[in-house]
Design an enzyme around this catalytic site. Sequence first.
Site, mmCIF file in Angstrom:
data_model
loop_
_atom_site.group_PDB
_atom_site.id
_atom_site.type_symbol
_atom_site.label_atom_id
_atom_site.label_comp_id
_atom_site.label_asym_id
_atom_site.label_seq_id
_atom_site.Cartn_x
_atom_site.Cartn_y
_atom_site.Cartn_z
ATOM 1 N N THR A 23 0.922 -1.379 -0.033
ATOM 2 C CA THR A 23 0.134 -0.064 0.027
ATOM 3 C C THR A 23 1.134 1.295 -0.472
ATOM 4 O OG1 THR A 23 -1.423 1.376 1.410
ATOM 5 C CG2 THR A 23 0.103 -0.468 2.538
ATOM 6 N N ASP A 24 0.596 2.384 -0.681
ATOM 7 C CA ASP A 24 1.100 3.243 -0.588
ATOM 8 C C ASP A 24 1.009 4.247 1.326
ATOM 9 O OD1 ASP A 24 -1.822 4.399 0.155
ATOM 10 O OD2 ASP A 24 -2.030 5.820 -2.044
ATOM 11 N N GLU A 25 0.198 3.841 2.238
ATOM 12 C CA GLU A 25 0.085 4.307 3.268
ATOM 13 C C GLU A 25 1.401 3.646 4.058
ATOM 14 O OE1 GLU A 25 -3.418 4.021 5.616
ATOM 15 O OE2 GLU A 25 -3.946 3.490 3.751
ATOM 16 N N TYR A 62 -1.405 -0.580 10.507
ATOM 17 C CA TYR A 62 -2.306 -1.395 9.964
ATOM 18 C C TYR A 62 -1.187 -1.004 8.976
ATOM 19 C CZ TYR A 62 -3.170 -1.521 4.585
ATOM 20 O OH TYR A 62 -3.145 -1.990 3.595
ATOM 21 N N LYS A 94 2.149 -3.610 7.310
ATOM 22 C CA LYS A 94 2.698 -3.246 5.595
ATOM 23 C C LYS A 94 3.691 -2.806 5.435
ATOM 24 C CE LYS A 94 -0.049 -4.440 3.152
ATOM 25 N NZ LYS A 94 -0.204 -6.089 2.382
HETATM 26 P P1 NAD Z 1 -9.439 -7.346 2.251
HETATM 27 O O1 NAD Z 1 -10.189 -7.101 3.371
HETATM 28 O O2 NAD Z 1 -10.942 -6.766 1.394
HETATM 29 O O3 NAD Z 1 -9.402 -8.546 1.504
HETATM 30 C C1 NAD Z 1 -8.746 -9.707 2.218
HETATM 31 C C2 NAD Z 1 -8.124 -10.755 2.324
HETATM 32 O O4 NAD Z 1 -7.419 -11.797 3.282
HETATM 33 C C3 NAD Z 1 -10.220 -11.642 2.810
HETATM 34 O O5 NAD Z 1 -10.218 -12.243 1.829
HETATM 35 C C4 NAD Z 1 -9.615 -12.005 3.840
HETATM 36 O O6 NAD Z 1 -10.218 -13.143 3.954
HETATM 37 C C5 NAD Z 1 -8.268 -12.367 3.603
HETATM 38 N N1 NAD Z 1 -7.224 -13.138 4.919
HETATM 39 C C6 NAD Z 1 -7.291 -12.100 6.480
HETATM 40 N N2 NAD Z 1 -6.309 -12.704 6.577
HETATM 41 C C7 NAD Z 1 -5.968 -14.073 6.208
HETATM 42 C C8 NAD Z 1 -5.259 -14.429 7.395
HETATM 43 N N3 NAD Z 1 -4.206 -14.667 8.371
HETATM 44 N N4 NAD Z 1 -4.390 -15.542 6.498
HETATM 45 C C9 NAD Z 1 -5.158 -16.163 5.536
HETATM 46 N N5 NAD Z 1 -6.554 -15.189 4.243
HETATM 47 C C10 NAD Z 1 -6.460 -13.546 4.986
HETATM 48 O O7 NAD Z 1 -8.192 -6.372 1.753
HETATM 49 P P2 NAD Z 1 -8.251 -6.033 -0.008
HETATM 50 O O8 NAD Z 1 -8.700 -4.366 0.457
HETATM 51 O O9 NAD Z 1 -8.831 -6.188 -1.065
HETATM 52 O O10 NAD Z 1 -6.685 -5.916 -0.055
HETATM 53 C C11 NAD Z 1 -6.347 -7.060 -0.892
HETATM 54 C C12 NAD Z 1 -4.616 -6.520 -0.568
HETATM 55 O O11 NAD Z 1 -4.023 -4.924 -0.919
HETATM 56 C C13 NAD Z 1 -4.070 -6.263 1.257
HETATM 57 O O12 NAD Z 1 -2.640 -6.649 1.524
HETATM 58 C C14 NAD Z 1 -3.907 -4.337 1.705
HETATM 59 O O13 NAD Z 1 -2.872 -4.339 2.393
HETATM 60 C C15 NAD Z 1 -3.664 -4.214 -0.294
HETATM 61 N N6 NAD Z 1 -4.201 -2.441 -0.616
HETATM 62 C C16 NAD Z 1 -5.538 -2.897 -0.158
HETATM 63 C C17 NAD Z 1 -5.601 -1.136 -0.850
HETATM 64 C C18 NAD Z 1 -6.799 -0.966 -0.814
HETATM 65 O O14 NAD Z 1 -7.766 -0.130 -1.162
HETATM 66 N N7 NAD Z 1 -7.910 -2.055 -0.562
HETATM 67 C C19 NAD Z 1 -5.283 -0.077 -1.747
HETATM 68 C C20 NAD Z 1 -3.291 -0.768 -1.373
HETATM 69 C C21 NAD Z 1 -3.211 -1.973 -1.007
HETATM 70 O O1 DAU Z 2 -4.244 4.259 0.462
HETATM 71 C C1 DAU Z 2 -4.190 3.369 0.195
HETATM 72 C C2 DAU Z 2 -5.277 2.721 1.554
HETATM 73 O O2 DAU Z 2 -6.661 2.781 1.307
HETATM 74 C C3 DAU Z 2 -5.479 1.065 1.668
HETATM 75 O O3 DAU Z 2 -4.106 0.242 1.939
HETATM 76 C C4 DAU Z 2 -6.127 0.345 2.987
HETATM 77 O O4 DAU Z 2 -6.770 -0.948 3.121
HETATM 78 C C5 DAU Z 2 -7.155 0.701 2.466
HETATM 79 O O5 DAU Z 2 -8.234 1.029 3.580
HETATM 80 C C6 DAU Z 2 -7.616 2.635 2.003
HETATM 81 O O6 DAU Z 2 -7.210 3.138 3.336
HETATM 82 P P1 DAU Z 2 -8.424 4.107 3.958
HETATM 83 O O7 DAU Z 2 -8.199 4.434 5.107
HETATM 84 O O8 DAU Z 2 -7.377 5.819 3.300
HETATM 85 O O9 DAU Z 2 -9.397 4.116 3.370
HETATM 86 P P2 DAU Z 2 -10.818 4.335 4.347
HETATM 87 O O10 DAU Z 2 -11.487 3.910 2.556
HETATM 88 O O11 DAU Z 2 -10.780 3.378 5.510
HETATM 89 O O12 DAU Z 2 -10.766 5.737 4.555
HETATM 90 C C7 DAU Z 2 -11.035 7.018 3.140
HETATM 91 C C8 DAU Z 2 -10.748 7.691 4.070
HETATM 92 O O13 DAU Z 2 -11.909 8.285 4.594
HETATM 93 C C9 DAU Z 2 -10.620 8.495 5.490
HETATM 94 O O14 DAU Z 2 -10.086 9.682 4.979
HETATM 95 C C10 DAU Z 2 -11.204 8.437 6.133
HETATM 96 C C11 DAU Z 2 -11.986 8.583 5.972
HETATM 97 N N1 DAU Z 2 -13.204 7.899 6.315
HETATM 98 C C12 DAU Z 2 -13.177 6.935 5.942
HETATM 99 C C13 DAU Z 2 -14.608 6.408 6.437
HETATM 100 C C14 DAU Z 2 -14.580 4.792 6.577
HETATM 101 C C15 DAU Z 2 -14.053 8.850 6.741
HETATM 102 O O15 DAU Z 2 -14.570 10.471 6.725
HETATM 103 N N2 DAU Z 2 -15.647 8.195 7.532
HETATM 104 C C16 DAU Z 2 -15.357 6.511 8.041
HETATM 105 O O16 DAU Z 2 -16.277 6.357 7.928
#
Ligand code: NAD
Ligand code: DAU
Length: 349
Positions: free
Chosen positions: A130-132, A155, A159
């Site tokens: 992730t970019d975080e 988180y 990562k």
């Molecule tokens: P998600 O939470 O939707 O899915 C995570 C999956 O991992 C689920 O299916 C869960 O059952 C599985 N999982 C969790 N713990 C596990 C374990 N101990 N063993 C096996 N499986 C397990 O997540 P996502 O949003 O699809 O993100 C996927 C990946 O991409 C993550 O590594 C996250 O850090 C990264 N990522 C997400 C975003 C985003 O915006 N969602 C952006 C950048 C990177």
């Molecule tokens: O940047 C990549 C990341 O983006 C991934 O690595 C993470 O897995 C993914 O969850 C996401 O993280 P964020 O914290 O940026 O996403 P989230 O959707 O939780 O929040 C987006 C923005 O909105 C953040 O500034 C917090 C705000 N927010 C979020 C929620 C859930 C609110 O204001 N209210 C809310 O209820």
Amino acid sequence: MKILITGGAGFIGSHVIRLFALKYPDYQIYNLDALTYAGNLENLKDLEHLNNYTFIKGDITDENYINQIFDKYRFDAIIHLAAESHVDRSITDPLAFAKTNILGTMILLNAFKNLWKDNWNGKLFYHVSTDEVYGTLGTQGLFKESTPYDPNSPYSASKASSDHFVRAYGETYNLPYVISNCSNNYGPNQFPEKLIPLFINNIIKNKPLPVYGDGNYTRDWLYVKDHAIAIDMVFHKGKNTETYNIGGFNEWKNLDLVKLLCDVMDEKLGKEVGQSQQLITFIKDRPGHDLRYAIDASKINNDLGWSPSVTFEQGLLKTVDWYLENSEWLQNITSGNYQSYYDKMYLHD
Ligand code: NAD
Ligand code: DAU
């Protein structure tokens, strides 16, 4: 080629599995997922009949089990997405994030090393990150691959740590790897704890839209299918030991995004435009809330030829349509445990 994709029942993983299983019928795709609250096999129902796709239920933190399945299947490559992924949950339960994201990644790295350490030829560990990990930007600048790590939430710290272990296994054991660090994804099948699907669900139910702080936080949004396409390119064309930043060239302040989403939803639901904006409620800020994320994606663009295929307006419309057309998916996922999570997070502020 046998490819293990971890976390394939989750949001991004399910799109990656679909792309790989359909595009590469000669690959054997194995989806390893523990099916936590975020994993949902409904996301992959359309693929169940494919004979190049196998689901394996398992936890990446269970070392004995992971070693067993590596011995059994002898995977050539891994695309590792399994993780605890929600920042707010990492604030209430940080140890769960250390366990899955750090220890789980190490167990996979170790199993892969033990299998191939004498001949790495044609093998690859692809770590999806992730970019975080880069922390927060001020009002100017972009995250580059060379930006120093500076994570702020449990988180992002977990990562960042997992990224370091992947690089350490590369240096120490010559394990071939690539890492990509992506910005915020949105699209079909995202669990409604994240901003966009949570707010879509609340607008449908006419519930308050809880904006953290003043809403002046900025994120860079990418349609999930474009992330899956980028992963395909990095997997096939990325250089060993390199990192690729992936982003949408698409920065939005939360409040502006929420207002746009409200108006799109009003039109779709046949409401007077402006009505849903009245649901916006400012609530207590997220602790350690990063002000701004924005990716410089010029490396993946120049080196691999990737760029997003849809605009934000197109992607948001597709997303809203998907949630409206899949009310049963949303209904199933927001019953039971989800409801108590929601009450704990938002109703006892
Ligand atoms: P998600 O939470 O939707 O899915 C995570 C999956 O991992 C689920 O299916 C869960 O059952 C599985 N999982 C969790 N713990 C596990 C374990 N101990 N063993 C096996 N499986 C397990 O997540 P996502 O949003 O699809 O993100 C996927 C990946 O991409 C993550 O590594 C996250 O850090 C990264 N990522 C997400 C975003 C985003 O915006 N969602 C952006 C950048 C990177
Ligand atoms: O940047 C990549 C990341 O983006 C991934 O690595 C993470 O897995 C993914 O969850 C996401 O993280 P964020 O914290 O940026 O996403 P989230 O959707 O939780 O929040 C987006 C923005 O909105 C953040 O500034 C917090 C705000 N927010 C979020 C929620 C859930 C609110 O204001 N209210 C809310 O209820």
